[in-house]
Design an enzyme around this catalytic site. Structure first.
Site: not given
Ligand code: SF4
Length: 335
Positions: A40, A121, A139
């Site tokens: 990520e 996130y 996202d």
């Protein structure tokens, strides 16, 4: 979105999930939180295609968060070279060391948020995908899907809080990690910004933008900002097939990365002859880097890098492009 739609989406994911090196197949044991976290962070502002080989190399070199935590900063920054946004690499190192100190990743979204440099996130993604927590992972791709499902015609920035609430309501308690990845995949491959493939979309019966007939109109496009322009000088100091390189200060843009030497960047364009100029877009400004010949290093703080091994110096893209531009010009003049 009714529960039946979440089920449809998961069934679609079971059949069409993208095979990515950081993923577990749908319905199997979840991936290690280290793997989810690393992927990520790498994927922020960088494409999946670019990240795939870089992720594999990274994981091969540092297979665990402990191994990464023990690595010298310079090696990690070097391995990161070319991925851009170097503050991410610095945060990565700080976070790995904190996780190692704690003996592993904490298992909840709230605790993950306490780790250095780990944003909302990424915390939600790790909590949902690695630990099965019902965390809403939003996202830009997922935000667009939700805006279309709900027929939101404001910009994503304006609708951010509403989209977040909707995402929290949509996320099911069952398989929240697969649901998050299914939404990410849908946004990346089906509900694309342009030409969404609504005919193949498992959510089309529930989608207001589809019902409206013009799904691309949702959400409203982001207003384009004019990025300010800055200028930098990089000195080209060469002797007998070697080039003088320096390490940038740890704090600030491209912190800790190898670079061509030069003064601070400024707002005004320098005068005088240049070997080449390259333009590079940063998040908040565009930089014109002017490469200027100089005969000797300004001080002793640097090293001579053989030009035929300049690729091994871990230069960020800006300086790698600057060197390529000068070498190409020299080749053209020699021809
Ligand atoms: Fe996106 Fe079309 Fe699916 Fe709606 S139906 S979510 S617009 S792909």
């Amino acid at each position: 979105m009714p529960a039946s739609a979440a089920k449809r989406l998961l069934a679609y994911y079971d059949a069409h999930a993208r095979a990515l090196p950081w993923r577990s197949a749908p319905g199997t044991a979840p991936p290690d939180p280290y793997v989810v976290w690393l992927s990520e962070v790498m994927l922020q502002q960088t494409t999946v295609a670019t990240v795939k080989p870089r992720f594999r190399r990274f994981i091969q070199r540092w297979p665990t968060v402990r191994a990464l935590a023990a690595a010298p900063d310079e090696q990690v920054l070097q391995e990161w070279a070319g991925l851009g946004y170097y503050a991410r690499a610095r945060n990565l190192i700080a976070c790995a060391r904190e996780v190692a100190r704690r003996g592993g990743f904490p298992g909840t979204e709230a605790e993950l948020r306490e780790l250095p440099g780990l944003g909302a996130y990424t915390a939600a993604a790790i909590a949902a995908i690695a630990f099965g927590e019902r965390a809403a992972v939003v996202d830009t791709n997922v935000a667009r899907v939700i805006a279309r499902l709900q027929g939101i015609d404001r910009t994503l920035d304006d609708a951010r809080a509403d989209i977040r609430k909707l995402a929290e309501n949509l996320t099911p308690a069952d398989r929240p990690g697969d649901f998050a990845q299914a939404m990410m995949d849908l946004g990346a491959t089906v509900c694309r910004p342009k030409n969404p493939r609504c005919g193949e979309c498992p959510l089309s019966p529930d989608c207001q933008a589809f019902a409206n007939g013009n799904p691309e109109a949702f959400p409203a496009p982001r207003q384009k900002r004019q990025r300010p322009h800055r200028h930098g000088i990089a000195w080209w100091i060469e002797r007998e097939g070697e080039l003088w390189l320096v390490r940038r200060p740890a704090k600030g843009m491209l912190g800790g990365m190898a670079a061509l030497p030069g003064p601070e960047w400024s707002d005004s364009e320098p005068i005088g002859p240049r070997l080449a100029t390259v333009s590079h877009g940063f998040t908040h400004f565009t930089l014109d880097l002017h490469i200027v010949a100089r005969t000797s290093p300004p001080d002793a703080d640097g090293w001579w890098q053989p030009l035929d091994r300049v690729g091994e110096a871990g230069l960020p893209t800006l300086y790698a492009r600057a060197i390529d531009a000068v070498l190409a010009r020299k080749d053209a003049l020699a021809a």
